[in-house]
Structures are given as C-alpha cells and as structure tokens.
Motif scaffolding. Sequence first.
Motif, PDB file in Angstrom:
ATOM      1  N   PHE A   1      -3.288  12.985  -0.356  1.00  0.00           N
ATOM      2  CA  PHE A   1      -2.196  13.204  -1.492  1.00  0.00           C
ATOM      3  C   PHE A   1      -1.071  14.459  -1.270  1.00  0.00           C
ATOM      4  CE2 PHE A   1      -6.179  11.823  -3.750  1.00  0.00           C
ATOM      5  CZ  PHE A   1      -5.519  11.281  -4.877  1.00  0.00           C
ATOM      6  N   GLU A   2      -1.385  15.172  -0.241  1.00  0.00           N
ATOM      7  CA  GLU A   2      -0.634  16.063   0.050  1.00  0.00           C
ATOM      8  C   GLU A   2       0.784  15.411   1.015  1.00  0.00           C
ATOM      9  OE1 GLU A   2       1.734  19.469   0.612  1.00  0.00           O
ATOM     10  OE2 GLU A   2      -0.127  19.228  -0.386  1.00  0.00           O
ATOM     11  N   ASP A   3       0.308  14.390   1.757  1.00  0.00           N
ATOM     12  CA  ASP A   3       1.457  13.606   2.395  1.00  0.00           C
ATOM     13  C   ASP A   3       2.206  12.817   1.318  1.00  0.00           C
ATOM     14  OD1 ASP A   3      -0.039  13.936   4.867  1.00  0.00           O
ATOM     15  OD2 ASP A   3      -0.607  12.038   4.955  1.00  0.00           O
ATOM     16  N   PHE A   4       1.694  12.509   0.172  1.00  0.00           N
ATOM     17  CA  PHE A   4       2.565  11.849  -0.822  1.00  0.00           C
ATOM     18  C   PHE A   4       3.528  12.802  -1.569  1.00  0.00           C
ATOM     19  CE2 PHE A   4       2.623  11.590  -5.416  1.00  0.00           C
ATOM     20  CZ  PHE A   4       3.306  10.400  -5.596  1.00  0.00           C
ATOM     21  N   HIS A   5       2.828  14.139  -1.643  1.00  0.00           N
ATOM     22  CA  HIS A   5       3.760  15.289  -2.327  1.00  0.00           C
ATOM     23  C   HIS A   5       4.864  15.674  -1.181  1.00  0.00           C
ATOM     24  CE1 HIS A   5       1.474  15.397  -6.050  1.00  0.00           C
ATOM     25  NE2 HIS A   5       0.448  15.365  -5.361  1.00  0.00           N
ATOM     26  N   GLU A   6       4.486  15.822  -0.102  1.00  0.00           N
ATOM     27  CA  GLU A   6       5.468  16.143   0.896  1.00  0.00           C
ATOM     28  C   GLU A   6       6.699  15.199   0.935  1.00  0.00           C
ATOM     29  OE1 GLU A   6       7.774  17.880   3.559  1.00  0.00           O
ATOM     30  OE2 GLU A   6       5.760  18.942   2.551  1.00  0.00           O
TER      31      GLU A   6
ATOM     32  N   ALA B   1       0.809  -1.136  -0.102  1.00  0.00           N
ATOM     33  CA  ALA B   1       0.021   0.081   0.012  1.00  0.00           C
ATOM     34  C   ALA B   1       0.890   1.171  -0.016  1.00  0.00           C
ATOM     35  CB  ALA B   1      -1.021   0.100   1.304  1.00  0.00           C
ATOM     36  N   PRO B   2       0.349   2.204  -0.640  1.00  0.00           N
ATOM     37  CA  PRO B   2       0.940   3.572  -0.377  1.00  0.00           C
ATOM     38  C   PRO B   2       1.206   4.091   0.876  1.00  0.00           C
ATOM     39  CG  PRO B   2      -0.737   3.763  -2.060  1.00  0.00           C
ATOM     40  CD  PRO B   2      -0.936   2.530  -1.320  1.00  0.00           C
ATOM     41  N   GLU B   3       2.234   4.644   1.152  1.00  0.00           N
ATOM     42  CA  GLU B   3       2.538   5.216   2.523  1.00  0.00           C
ATOM     43  C   GLU B   3       1.471   6.283   2.909  1.00  0.00           C
ATOM     44  OE1 GLU B   3       6.551   7.289   2.559  1.00  0.00           O
ATOM     45  OE2 GLU B   3       7.726   5.339   2.602  1.00  0.00           O
ATOM     46  N   HIS B   4       0.913   6.851   1.876  1.00  0.00           N
ATOM     47  CA  HIS B   4       0.042   8.113   2.433  1.00  0.00           C
ATOM     48  C   HIS B   4      -1.318   7.512   2.610  1.00  0.00           C
ATOM     49  CE1 HIS B   4      -0.262   7.567  -2.067  1.00  0.00           C
ATOM     50  NE2 HIS B   4      -1.716   7.849  -1.991  1.00  0.00           N
ATOM     51  N   ASP B   5      -1.380   6.068   2.327  1.00  0.00           N
ATOM     52  CA  ASP B   5      -2.710   5.596   2.868  1.00  0.00           C
ATOM     53  C   ASP B   5      -2.564   5.036   4.408  1.00  0.00           C
ATOM     54  OD1 ASP B   5      -4.172   5.717   0.804  1.00  0.00           O
ATOM     55  OD2 ASP B   5      -4.043   3.593  -0.176  1.00  0.00           O
ATOM     56  N   HIS B   6      -1.350   4.986   5.064  1.00  0.00           N
ATOM     57  CA  HIS B   6      -1.138   4.427   6.527  1.00  0.00           C
ATOM     58  C   HIS B   6      -1.721   3.301   6.800  1.00  0.00           C
ATOM     59  CE1 HIS B   6       0.088   8.957   6.740  1.00  0.00           C
ATOM     60  NE2 HIS B   6      -1.034   9.253   6.335  1.00  0.00           N
ATOM     61  N   VAL B   7      -1.567   2.509   5.966  1.00  0.00           N
ATOM     62  CA  VAL B   7      -1.973   0.905   6.468  1.00  0.00           C
ATOM     63  C   VAL B   7      -0.818   0.531   7.004  1.00  0.00           C
ATOM     64  CG1 VAL B   7      -2.612  -1.311   5.431  1.00  0.00           C
ATOM     65  CG2 VAL B   7      -3.395   1.078   4.304  1.00  0.00           C
ATOM     66  N   ALA B   8      -1.177  -0.144   8.411  1.00  0.00           N
ATOM     67  CA  ALA B   8      -0.324  -0.678   9.086  1.00  0.00           C
ATOM     68  C   ALA B   8      -0.509  -2.070   9.265  1.00  0.00           C
ATOM     69  CB  ALA B   8       0.022   0.004  10.294  1.00  0.00           C
ATOM     70  N   GLY B   9       0.436  -3.051   9.471  1.00  0.00           N
ATOM     71  CA  GLY B   9       0.208  -4.508  10.016  1.00  0.00           C
ATOM     72  C   GLY B   9       1.344  -5.533   9.606  1.00  0.00           C
ATOM     73  N   GLY B  10       1.594  -6.385  10.114  1.00  0.00           N
ATOM     74  CA  GLY B  10       2.816  -7.508   9.760  1.00  0.00           C
ATOM     75  C   GLY B  10       3.082  -7.822   8.431  1.00  0.00           C
ATOM     76  N   ASN B  11       1.894  -7.823   7.705  1.00  0.00           N
ATOM     77  CA  ASN B  11       2.099  -8.115   6.356  1.00  0.00           C
ATOM     78  C   ASN B  11       1.881  -7.183   5.401  1.00  0.00           C
ATOM     79  OD1 ASN B  11      -0.693  -7.983   6.968  1.00  0.00           O
ATOM     80  ND2 ASN B  11      -1.134  -9.721   5.753  1.00  0.00           N
TER      81      ASN B  11
END
Length: 328
Positions: free
Chosen positions: A282-287, A119-129
């Motif tokens: 999107f702003e997180d991605f651009h930053e 997943a993209p970093e800017h989606d802020h998905v967290a998990g062991g997999n």
Amino acid sequence: MPLPLIIWAVSDGRAGIENQVLGLAEAVARISPAKIIKKRIRYNDLFDRLPSALKIMPDRMLSPGSDTLDAPWPDIWIAAGRATIPHSSRMRARSKGQTFVVQLQDPRHNLKAFDLVIAPEHDHVAGGNVLSIIGSTNRIEATKLNNGLKAWRNKLKSLPKPRVAVLIGGRSKAYDLDAAHAQILAEEVHAAITQAKGSVLLTVSRRTPLEARVVIEDILKDLPGIIYDGQGDNPYFAFLKAADHFLVTEDSVNMVTEAASTGKPIQILSLERRSLGSGEKFEDFHETLRAKGITHPFNGTLAGAPYPPLDETRRAAEYLLDMYHNRK
C-alpha cells in the motif's frame, strides 16, 4: 456494422471486486460496442477454502446460487478475485481459443493461463502479457457521476463549501481502525472542516468496525453535511461529483483511485498497522500518488491542489482492445 462484443464480467459478487470488473467492461463498451453480462460465482462451503490448484472440477464445486458458466462463450472474459482463477485459467481451452481471457489483480497463478493480466503497479507482477496500472480499475466516469448527483442535488446544493468527502475504510489484513483511533481521526477531521467553514459528506465501508463507525458519526454529526448510514439510496457517486476535497483512509486502493479520477485534492488518513511490515505494498501505491501530486498526508488542515484526473481504467480498456484485435 460489426456485432457488439459479448463481455462476461465475472466475480464473486463482492462490491469492491465486482466494481473493478464492471468498470473495465464498461470502459471497453464506451470505446467499442459491447454487451456486458454480469456473472457471480461462489463455491460450496465445502470447497471454498481450497487452493485454486485443488479446484480441479470448479463447475461442480460452485454453490447452487452461482451463475452458470456454459457455452456460448463470450468474446472477452474479464474476471477478478480468487474464486474466479480456476475458471479463468481454463477458459481459453474450454472456448477453444475463442474467448480472450483477462484477469485483474495479481492472480498468483501461472500468467500464461491468461491472455492479459491487468495488475496494480504495487503488486509488482511482471510478464509479457501483464499491464501494470496505478491503483485499480473502477466505474467512475462523467455520466455516472452526473446521474448520481441528480437524486441528491437538492440536499447538496445548500451545503457550505468546501464540501469535504470523508471516505472511511477500516479493518483489513494490513490495517485496523479501533474506537480510540477513530476518535482521534474524527476530531482532527472535525477541526479541519470547521476551520475551513465547510461541510462533510461521510460514508463508511463494510469493513468499518461498528464501534469505530459509531464514534466517527457521533463526532461529525453536528457539522453541516450528509452522513450516509447505509440505508436507502447510496450517495457515493453524488459525493464524488459534489465534493471539493477528499479525506480517504489509506487502507482502500479502490476508494483512493476513485477519488483520484475526479482530479480534486485528496489527503490520506492514516490507520493503525496490524503487524510489523504490513501495508508495504500500500505504501508503494501511496508513494506513486504523492510523487504525482495527487495525494497528500492529512496533518490536521485541508491542503492540496487540483491535478489531471487519473484515468487508468480507460488506458487499460484501450490496451485490452488493442491486444484483442491484434492477437494471433
């Protein structure tokens, strides 16, 4: 010699989604021998808008034009998009654990249903997999760019430098591009390219509103260059290879990530926000890209410098194969 891996690249067929899936599958195949089978699935109109949790018999809900999803099952399943979730989440059980299931983007589903979520970093998905990447996976690599350039070389070689690729997106949940804003953007782009004594390589997307497209093409048409009108062979790969500089609208993670894979300067064209607070992810991605010196705001003049090309697709492919070969 080991047999090639069988990879299913599964999507609803939309170009932006399918390219992410194929891009990762092709990157895996460049590292380890593999046969890629493209699968496109779509639901009958009656079921399409149902939440994934209510698609309890997903195979029976598919439209007649969808590809079949029957055994023998693949070694690796790579999928993206809402339509694939009901199938991806069942694939490990259906294959009795044979198939390694990879889901791209934020599935908004129980992550334990998949072997790997990329997943993209800017989606802020967290998990062991979960593997977080900058932007999205894509199909950009040297051979494709070189082959793409061949058909357009004669038209491109005489264009004055800098050749500026202008990649226009448009309307989405977060952004909009009306005729008035399109005129402002196009006039600023025209002035910058004229000042630099360069040429334009313009392409728009399916999301570009017709009225905005007409305005942009009309304003830029007197510049030396190529304006792709959607007819005939698509010069997109040729543009990526030939461009010296990129101007890309902020709404498209895919186009920005693809341009960043070239290592060439990128400036971001601002669009209108459709509602208060929209576009925050999107702003997180651009930053992130600004902090790495990959992109810069467009303020009416061409600016920026080369940087190490972004190659998150290869990183994701290497991570995928490591997990696949070392799974319990």
